[in-house]
Design a protein around this motif. Structure first.
Motif, PDB file in Angstrom:
ATOM      1  N   ASN A   2       0.784  -1.312   0.130  1.00 39.45           N
ATOM      2  CA  ASN A   2       0.026  -0.094   0.014  1.00 39.45           C
ATOM      3  C   ASN A   2       0.807   1.228  -0.050  1.00 39.45           C
ATOM      4  O   ASN A   2       1.864   1.214   0.303  1.00 39.45           O
ATOM      5  N   THR A   3       0.186   2.225  -0.020  1.00 40.68           N
ATOM      6  CA  THR A   3       0.744   3.723  -0.175  1.00 40.68           C
ATOM      7  C   THR A   3       1.853   4.075   0.863  1.00 40.68           C
ATOM      8  O   THR A   3       2.930   4.496   0.897  1.00 40.68           O
ATOM      9  N   GLN A   6       4.889   2.068   0.540  1.00 43.69           N
ATOM     10  CA  GLN A   6       5.631   2.512  -0.370  1.00 43.69           C
ATOM     11  C   GLN A   6       6.367   3.687   0.005  1.00 43.69           C
ATOM     12  O   GLN A   6       7.753   3.868  -0.325  1.00 43.69           O
ATOM     13  N   GLN A   7       5.736   4.567   0.574  1.00 43.56           N
ATOM     14  CA  GLN A   7       6.458   5.841   1.363  1.00 43.56           C
ATOM     15  C   GLN A   7       7.451   5.334   2.077  1.00 43.56           C
ATOM     16  O   GLN A   7       8.692   6.112   2.034  1.00 43.56           O
ATOM     17  N   MET A   8       7.038   4.369   3.278  1.00 40.61           N
ATOM     18  CA  MET A   8       8.250   4.380   4.045  1.00 40.61           C
ATOM     19  C   MET A   8       9.461   3.603   3.213  1.00 40.61           C
ATOM     20  O   MET A   8      10.531   3.846   3.995  1.00 40.61           O
ATOM     21  N   GLN A   9       9.228   2.626   2.363  1.00 40.52           N
ATOM     22  CA  GLN A   9      10.174   2.040   1.624  1.00 40.52           C
ATOM     23  C   GLN A   9      11.282   2.975   1.061  1.00 40.52           C
ATOM     24  O   GLN A   9      12.400   3.197   1.098  1.00 40.52           O
ATOM     25  N   LYS A  10      10.582   4.345   0.525  1.00 37.33           N
ATOM     26  CA  LYS A  10      11.410   5.235  -0.195  1.00 37.33           C
ATOM     27  C   LYS A  10      12.109   5.885   1.157  1.00 37.33           C
ATOM     28  O   LYS A  10      13.340   6.246   0.860  1.00 37.33           O
ATOM     29  N   LEU A  11      11.447   6.293   2.155  1.00 36.00           N
ATOM     30  CA  LEU A  11      12.062   6.975   3.377  1.00 36.00           C
ATOM     31  C   LEU A  11      13.134   6.402   3.824  1.00 36.00           C
ATOM     32  O   LEU A  11      14.181   7.044   4.180  1.00 36.00           O
ATOM     33  N   LEU A  12      13.058   4.973   3.907  1.00 33.58           N
ATOM     34  CA  LEU A  12      14.235   4.163   4.444  1.00 33.58           C
ATOM     35  C   LEU A  12      15.319   4.079   3.393  1.00 33.58           C
ATOM     36  O   LEU A  12      16.616   4.210   3.821  1.00 33.58           O
ATOM     37  N   ILE A  13      15.039   4.095   2.200  1.00 31.18           N
ATOM     38  CA  ILE A  13      16.487   4.292   1.234  1.00 31.18           C
ATOM     39  C   ILE A  13      16.900   5.763   1.152  1.00 31.18           C
ATOM     40  O   ILE A  13      18.042   5.674   1.112  1.00 31.18           O
ATOM     41  N   LEU A  70       2.735  -0.563  10.230  1.00 32.49           N
ATOM     42  CA  LEU A  70       3.927   0.160  10.660  1.00 32.49           C
ATOM     43  C   LEU A  70       3.712   0.397  11.955  1.00 32.49           C
ATOM     44  O   LEU A  70       2.629   0.739  12.310  1.00 32.49           O
ATOM     45  N   PRO A  71       4.503   0.554  12.870  1.00 34.44           N
ATOM     46  CA  PRO A  71       4.508   1.146  14.331  1.00 34.44           C
ATOM     47  C   PRO A  71       3.941   2.887  13.986  1.00 34.44           C
ATOM     48  O   PRO A  71       3.982   3.334  13.281  1.00 34.44           O
TER      49      PRO A  71
END
Length: 105
Positions: A2-3, A6-13, A70-71
Motif C-alpha cells: 500500500n501507499t 511505499q512511502q516508508m520504503q522510499k524514506l528508508l532508502i 507500521l508502528p
C-alpha cells in the motif's frame, strides 16, 4: 504494497542514502551484544547512526517487506535533533527522519 508502505520504503532508502552521503554509514556491524541493548535507541551500546543503520532500518524494512502494519504514534527525529545538535552532517538525515515521523504519526 500500500501507499504508506511505499512511502516508508522510499524514506528508508533516503535515510540510508543520507547516512552514506554524510559519512555516517558503517561497513562493519556492531557486536551481537551491542545490538541486543534494551535501552531506547540502544544509547548504552550504539552510536545514533549505528542504531539507525543496524536496528531501525532493518526492522522497518521487515515491516514493509512483510506488509505488516507500521508502528504508529512515535517520533524519532526529536532524539536525533537533540543528540546530534551542532553536527552539520546530520542535517539531511534528520530531515528524512522527520518525514518518517509524519508517516508514522
Amino acid at each position: 504494497m500500500n501507499t504508506v508502505h511505499q512511502q516508508m520504503q522510499k524514506l528508508l532508502i533516503d535515510t540510508e542514502y543520507a547516512l552514506k552521503q554524510s559519512g555516517l554509514w558503517e561497513a562493519d556491524k556492531p557486536s551481537k551484544e551491542a545490538l541486543m541493548s534494551s535501552q531506547p535507541f540502544a544509547v548504552d551500546s550504539l552510536h545514533p547512526e549505528q542504531w539507525l543503520q543496524w536496528v531501525f532500518i532493518p526492522k522497518m524494512q521487515q515491516f514493509v517487506s512483510l506488509n505488516q502494519a507500521l508502528p504508529a504514534g512515535f517520533a524519532i527525529s526529536p532524539y536525533f535533533e537533540q543528540t546530534c545538535q551542532g553536527k552539520p552532517e546530520w542535517i539531511k538525515v534528520i530531515r528524512v527522519l522527520k518525514e518518517i515521523d509524519e508517516v508514522c504519526a
